[in-house]
Write an enzyme that holds these catalytic residues in place. Sequence first.
Site, PDB file in Angstrom:
ATOM      1  N   SER A 250       0.990  -1.227  -0.156  1.00 12.41           N
ATOM      2  CA  SER A 250      -0.240  -0.420  -0.251  1.00 12.41           C
ATOM      3  C   SER A 250       1.060   1.435  -0.381  1.00 12.41           C
ATOM      4  O   SER A 250       2.066   1.202   0.406  1.00 12.41           O
ATOM      5  CB  SER A 250      -1.195   0.212   1.324  1.00 12.41           C
ATOM      6  OG  SER A 250      -0.532   0.290   2.771  1.00 12.41           O
ATOM      7  N   LYS A 251       0.381   2.678  -0.389  1.00  6.26           N
ATOM      8  CA  LYS A 251       0.748   3.576  -0.393  1.00  6.26           C
ATOM      9  C   LYS A 251       1.735   3.469   1.271  1.00  6.26           C
ATOM     10  O   LYS A 251       2.929   4.188   1.035  1.00  6.26           O
ATOM     11  CB  LYS A 251       0.482   4.982   0.196  1.00  6.26           C
ATOM     12  CG  LYS A 251      -0.489   4.933  -1.231  1.00  6.26           C
ATOM     13  CD  LYS A 251      -1.430   6.173  -1.316  1.00  6.26           C
ATOM     14  CE  LYS A 251      -1.951   6.961  -2.699  1.00  6.26           C
ATOM     15  NZ  LYS A 251      -2.833   6.194  -2.981  1.00  6.26           N
ATOM     16  N   ARG A 252       1.940   3.256   1.980  1.00  4.79           N
ATOM     17  CA  ARG A 252       2.419   3.634   3.127  1.00  4.79           C
ATOM     18  C   ARG A 252       4.006   2.591   2.756  1.00  4.79           C
ATOM     19  O   ARG A 252       5.214   3.411   3.747  1.00  4.79           O
ATOM     20  CB  ARG A 252       2.177   3.361   4.243  1.00  4.79           C
ATOM     21  CG  ARG A 252       1.721   1.885   5.443  1.00  4.79           C
ATOM     22  CD  ARG A 252       0.608   1.433   5.997  1.00  4.79           C
ATOM     23  NE  ARG A 252       0.840   0.149   5.881  1.00  4.79           N
ATOM     24  CZ  ARG A 252       1.035  -0.456   6.332  1.00  4.79           C
ATOM     25  NH1 ARG A 252       2.562  -0.722   6.387  1.00  4.79           N
ATOM     26  NH2 ARG A 252       0.508  -2.396   5.786  1.00  4.79           N
ATOM     27  N   HIS A 253       4.202   1.833   2.016  1.00  3.53           N
ATOM     28  CA  HIS A 253       4.956   1.094   1.415  1.00  3.53           C
ATOM     29  C   HIS A 253       6.249   1.925   0.530  1.00  3.53           C
ATOM     30  O   HIS A 253       7.398   1.763   0.363  1.00  3.53           O
ATOM     31  CB  HIS A 253       5.000   0.053   0.823  1.00  3.53           C
ATOM     32  CG  HIS A 253       4.651  -0.993   1.618  1.00  3.53           C
ATOM     33  ND1 HIS A 253       3.731  -1.629   2.066  1.00  3.53           N
ATOM     34  CD2 HIS A 253       5.010  -1.646   3.348  1.00  3.53           C
ATOM     35  CE1 HIS A 253       2.666  -2.250   3.152  1.00  3.53           C
ATOM     36  NE2 HIS A 253       4.071  -2.277   3.624  1.00  3.53           N
ATOM     37  N   GLY A 254       5.797   2.618  -0.011  1.00  8.15           N
ATOM     38  CA  GLY A 254       6.297   4.004  -1.946  1.00  8.15           C
ATOM     39  C   GLY A 254       5.092   4.075  -1.998  1.00  8.15           C
ATOM     40  O   GLY A 254       3.919   3.815  -2.409  1.00  8.15           O
TER      41      GLY A 254
END
Length: 487
Positions: A250-254
């Site tokens: 998800s977005k929090r990984h990049g």
Amino acid sequence: MVRTRFAPSPTGQLHVGNVRTALFAYLYARKHHGQFLLRIEDTDSERSEAIYTEKLMDDLRWLGLTWDEGPDKGGPYGPYAQSERLSLYHEYAKKLIDEGRAYYCYCTPEEVEASKQKMLAEGKPPHYDGRCRHLSRSQREAFEKEGRKPAIRFVAYDQEYRLQDVVKGEVHFPRGMVGDFVIIRSNGLPVYNYAVVIDDYLMKITHVLRGDDHLSNTVRQLMIYQALGAPVPVFGHMALVLGPDKQKLSKRHGVTSIEEFRRLGYPPEALLNYLSLLGWSSPDGREILSMEELIHLFDLDRLSSSPAVFDYDKLDWISKHYIIQMPLERLYEMAIPFFVETGWVTENDLRDPEKKTFYLGVLDLIRGYCHRLADIKDHLVYFLQENFPIEPEAEPFLALETTPKVLHTFYENLQKENREIDELVFREMAMNMMKETGVKGKNFFLPLRIAITGRVSGPEIYFILPLIGKEKALQRISHLMMKLSQR
Ligand code: GLU
């Protein structure tokens, strides 16, 4: 004839997870000289937006995943957007009703809920109890008079279903998992599980590759295939792509959307090459594979059932490889927006045949230091700007007692050197300068590099000097000497 499809819902940006399954469907169709279709699943009218359809087609084109039939191209089984296929869904629903495999259901959401509670209280699975299955004509008319709009519900048989999934192996859906379910809502719109089957059937899809978040849906789809007497396609459900912490990517990984990878300047072929390795591997273990090789080598039996982890470093490594190997002219075309984005050069300059040689030379020099085209800025700066920054890593070398002497010698030697500077000339100069100063190795070379580029690493000095010219080089050296003398 192999026919595969990519069937995105236009509810947001195209994500690497989706594109990975699209890629596999594409490769399989191309390998077998079949067709790859694009179908837009836009029946969720609240969440679907036409702009996302445009965007996702644009992203797929950029990637080079071209489709043979689709909303923009048409084809023999169109239309290719579900919102334009409503009459087909109704036609088949009517057929199912006539054959006793579906029925009008007038229950309100509250009544459906109450019926599920009642089943639960009786110790049965909490399914809709089927109370509308056998309504008489007069009962129906009475409901219609009340102004109720019916949904259409499918008659679920209480039996077990089995699926030979090419990724998961045999999947067993025991009895009692689903009760009668809605296929067309009271607002006339079909539900996903129904529309997808009607479409895959009418579009003669032979292989369905998709994420395993759809595996539990498949039992409903198998039921509908059975009721239609339609052939069941080959299914392959890929485990979802995970982030480095093994949670769903998800977005929090990049970055995760194609648009973002595009904006950072990953070459599309590098991105596809990397995505092909998420859940698939080549028979000989090679990892750098062109599209042609992927098409040749791809096969369903090498799809992995365990989740793949998205490794940003590996993507960067692959991307760098493509950036280095790509024909320079093509890379230049791709790089133009990234040059322009810096604000240091205009597109007109870049396209001016006289100036272009310089920019091409610069790009050729710095491409080996870039994982993606957005990185060119870091090295472009000292070719296009005089007030480039000096990176912090340079400080220990600037602080050396010997550095002013080294810079001074460099200035003098460069000034009196009348030959064109190439590798040989520079090596000869360096040899003399090291003798003159008594300084060698990093302590000698890095101050020169820092004066010219502000950095401690990058292309060889003797490649940089001819591009920026002697005049500017001398100015930069004296500028740094002055700065150091003021400390
Ligand atoms: N529209 C569905 C999705 O985007 C398609 C699933 C499928 O391929 O059947 O998840």
